[in-house]
Design an enzyme around this catalytic site. Sequence first.
Site, mmCIF file in Angstrom:
data_model
loop_
_atom_site.group_PDB
_atom_site.id
_atom_site.type_symbol
_atom_site.label_atom_id
_atom_site.label_comp_id
_atom_site.label_asym_id
_atom_site.label_seq_id
_atom_site.Cartn_x
_atom_site.Cartn_y
_atom_site.Cartn_z
ATOM 1 C CB CYS A 129 -0.890 -0.122 1.556
ATOM 2 S SG CYS A 129 -2.054 -1.518 1.026
ATOM 3 N NE ARG A 149 4.952 1.432 -1.825
ATOM 4 C CZ ARG A 149 5.790 1.435 -1.056
ATOM 5 N NH1 ARG A 149 7.053 1.583 -0.372
ATOM 6 N NH2 ARG A 149 5.673 0.647 1.189
ATOM 7 C CD1 TRP A 196 -0.002 -5.817 -3.404
ATOM 8 C CD2 TRP A 196 -0.115 -6.834 -1.229
ATOM 9 N NE1 TRP A 196 0.373 -7.326 -3.223
ATOM 10 C CE2 TRP A 196 0.422 -7.556 -2.688
ATOM 11 C CE3 TRP A 196 -0.377 -7.187 -0.140
ATOM 12 C CZ2 TRP A 196 0.055 -8.855 -1.481
ATOM 13 C CZ3 TRP A 196 0.625 -7.879 0.704
ATOM 14 C CH2 TRP A 196 -0.001 -9.311 -0.591
ATOM 15 C CG ASN A 200 0.577 2.086 3.438
ATOM 16 O OD1 ASN A 200 -0.519 2.890 2.975
ATOM 17 N ND2 ASN A 200 1.638 2.990 3.567
ATOM 18 N N GLY A 201 -1.003 -0.342 7.263
ATOM 19 C CA GLY A 201 -0.544 -1.741 7.348
ATOM 20 C C GLY A 201 -1.633 -2.675 8.015
ATOM 21 C CD GLU A 237 17.956 -13.078 -7.183
ATOM 22 O OE1 GLU A 237 16.928 -13.491 -5.406
ATOM 23 O OE2 GLU A 237 17.371 -12.222 -7.230
ATOM 24 C CE LYS A 243 14.459 -11.886 -8.543
ATOM 25 N NZ LYS A 243 15.430 -11.323 -8.112
ATOM 26 C CD GLU A 245 10.450 -12.040 -8.169
ATOM 27 O OE1 GLU A 245 9.950 -11.585 -7.224
ATOM 28 O OE2 GLU A 245 11.845 -12.006 -8.057
ATOM 29 C CG HIS A 257 20.485 -36.242 0.055
ATOM 30 N ND1 HIS A 257 21.298 -37.746 0.415
ATOM 31 C CD2 HIS A 257 21.499 -36.032 -1.209
ATOM 32 C CE1 HIS A 257 22.342 -37.414 0.399
ATOM 33 N NE2 HIS A 257 22.780 -36.634 -0.036
ATOM 34 C CE LYS A 279 11.505 -2.875 -5.636
ATOM 35 N NZ LYS A 279 12.654 -4.069 -5.931
HETATM 36 C C1 F6R Z 1 12.221 -11.110 -4.740
HETATM 37 C C2 F6R Z 1 12.048 -9.320 -4.390
HETATM 38 C C3 F6R Z 1 11.983 -9.942 -2.906
HETATM 39 C C4 F6R Z 1 12.381 -8.624 -1.703
HETATM 40 C C5 F6R Z 1 12.210 -8.613 -0.897
HETATM 41 C C6 F6R Z 1 13.209 -8.041 0.967
HETATM 42 O O1 F6R Z 1 12.451 -10.133 -6.781
HETATM 43 O O2 F6R Z 1 12.344 -8.801 -4.966
HETATM 44 O O3 F6R Z 1 12.132 -11.766 -2.601
HETATM 45 O O4 F6R Z 1 14.417 -9.449 -2.135
HETATM 46 O O5 F6R Z 1 10.580 -9.143 -0.010
HETATM 47 O O6 F6R Z 1 12.902 -6.856 -0.039
HETATM 48 P P1 F6R Z 1 14.045 -6.071 0.690
HETATM 49 O O7 F6R Z 1 14.699 -6.312 0.132
HETATM 50 O O8 F6R Z 1 13.550 -4.630 0.315
HETATM 51 O O9 F6R Z 1 13.498 -6.232 2.457
#
Ligand code: F6R
Length: 623
Positions: free
Chosen positions: A2, A27, A75, A101-102, A487, A491, A494, A510, A618
């Site tokens: 949000c 975001r 959101w 927000n929250g 990682e 990527k 997602e 395993h 985000k």
């Molecule tokens: C994946 C991604 C998320 C963030 C995670 C932590 O592409 O962006 O997994 O890495 O939500 O976010 P921050 O770094 O802002 O604490």
Amino acid sequence: MCGIVGYIGQDNALDYLINSLRVLEYRGYDSSGVAIYSPDGHIKIIKAKGKLNNLIELTARNPQKGKIGIGHTRWATQGIPSDINAHPHASSDSEVAIVHNGIINNFHELKEELIKNFKITFASDTDSEVIAHLLGLELKAGFSLKNSMLNIINKIKGSYALAAISKNDPNTIILTCHDAPIVIGIGKEKDLFCASDSAALLQYTDQIIRLKDRQVAELKLNGEYLVFDGKTQKQITPQIQVLNADPVSLDKAGYKHFLLKEINEQPAIIRKLLAHHVKDNLKIEFAELKPELLKDINRILICGCGTAFYAGMIGKLALETLAKIPVEIEFASELLAREILVDEKTLIIAISQSGETADTLLAVKTALKKGAKLLAITNRSDSTLSALAEGGNILIQAGIEVSVAATKSFTAQMLCLYLLAINLAEIHNSLPSEKLNWLKNELRYLPQIMEQTLARSETYREKILPYAQQKAFVFLGRNFNYPIALEGALKFKELTYIQTTGYAAGEMKHGPIATIDETTPTLSILLPGSTYHKTLHNCIEAKTRGAPSLGVIDDLDKSARQELDTVFEVPALPFSEEYKEFQDFFSPFISVLPLQLIAYYLAEHLGKDVDQPRNLAKSVTVE
Ligand code: F6R
């Protein structure tokens, strides 16, 4: 997640609100809305499910004039994404409108009480609506908007950033927060702004005030701003901060997507960070850190979420290899699920691009209460994490990361951790200086090799597209490239929405190998180093069971090239027989690039929303 924006000044509030909401789109959100105090003495609320353009269309059809307004991107957490659940929410008598927000943890009790004792009818399914009704009751009882807010913060429990406007007090916006950020922006023309993310204010001002937990701020139409302590209710003098973020980050700079731009920014960010921290005499400097922070520690605990966590996994390897200090790493959410065992000799390293991730912040606060020292690796000097880590901040200087999928923050976080590892090794004399100097010299090659890798983007695109119809992928790696497999898989899933799992290659036998057949392409990271041959064996084991085999290899590779169906070649890193132990030390900076690119190109080919993948936000500001 949000986002909140607000404007109070002599101009048309709606224009500012829409422009600021536009910035917050990155975001992640599923509905948006605005509330404007109109010259006819009413609060006009307009809101719409879906993309911001839906709201813009509505406001264009029904333009609202007014100098005071608040806006929101939602959101969904409590209540499905819908017009009704979108913010702002109003009290029953439409006296007050709020954006939140929250999460209000005690909203069930509050809602029951409001229905039972005050016969209030709720319009939405959200927790946030209770705030509007609570404020409405306080106003009805004769309190000013400010005092109403000071009263209700004693009733609501949970995390909140709040902005409210009222007919009762028409020249004011009221703000407060707890465990969620909100900032005031001080404009040049006696106009004032507010936002839950200072990125929304960059276009208007660089002067901000970050509200602290349970402070209440009153923004006035005459340009005055007053801040009160929520507990003592006394006025306090807030500290003005200068925003140092670069507005250019908010521009696609000719790229089709922010994601592609951000992937391509990585070599320049690494170059900038190296120039900032590695001096001409090869001395590493962290001028921003209190000197005592890195001394007298016997243990390091790294925490973060998602991509930041994976950067931390590589950081652990670098720190243990060089500084020889035991390092534990844990997801912030898991740390919160149990007792955190830390003391004053523990350095907790919290990694967070946004500096606002709820789990990370809560874990850090718990560790701080137990006496641990805090070092924060973040991209946002104006964040809550950065404020908590005064004297313990390493800024990754990556510029605002707009694309929801983290890319440039990952490599920048890794570099900061490597530099920290070398610096700690120097402080603790854990390795001979020749070795450390060799490593520092090698680091300088990285930006150039990263550039050479990114120059092969088109080849990577061509090689991944034939796999567009696959339903599941497995990514494998060992040692420094095990976190890269995780990682890379994150990527890939997602962005493309294809089931992708990352494994430590040695774990395949395993259990996970049971899932392998001709429908599960297996991508292995096969860069030179002590684990190369073992990983190649795992890759062949999968191939033997029918899996199409893909791999990241370097230009000098001879063995893997013959085994694999598709290779993503990267330039070879410099090699020294004398320092062979560090052969795969720097490879994550290179191996991650083709993985970011293939995820991007495949998602783009499949028509996915690459900058704002479905269901993602985000900055995850709720637990
Ligand atoms: C994946 C991604 C998320 C963030 C995670 C932590 O592409 O962006 O997994 O890495 O939500 O976010 P921050 O770094 O802002 O604490």
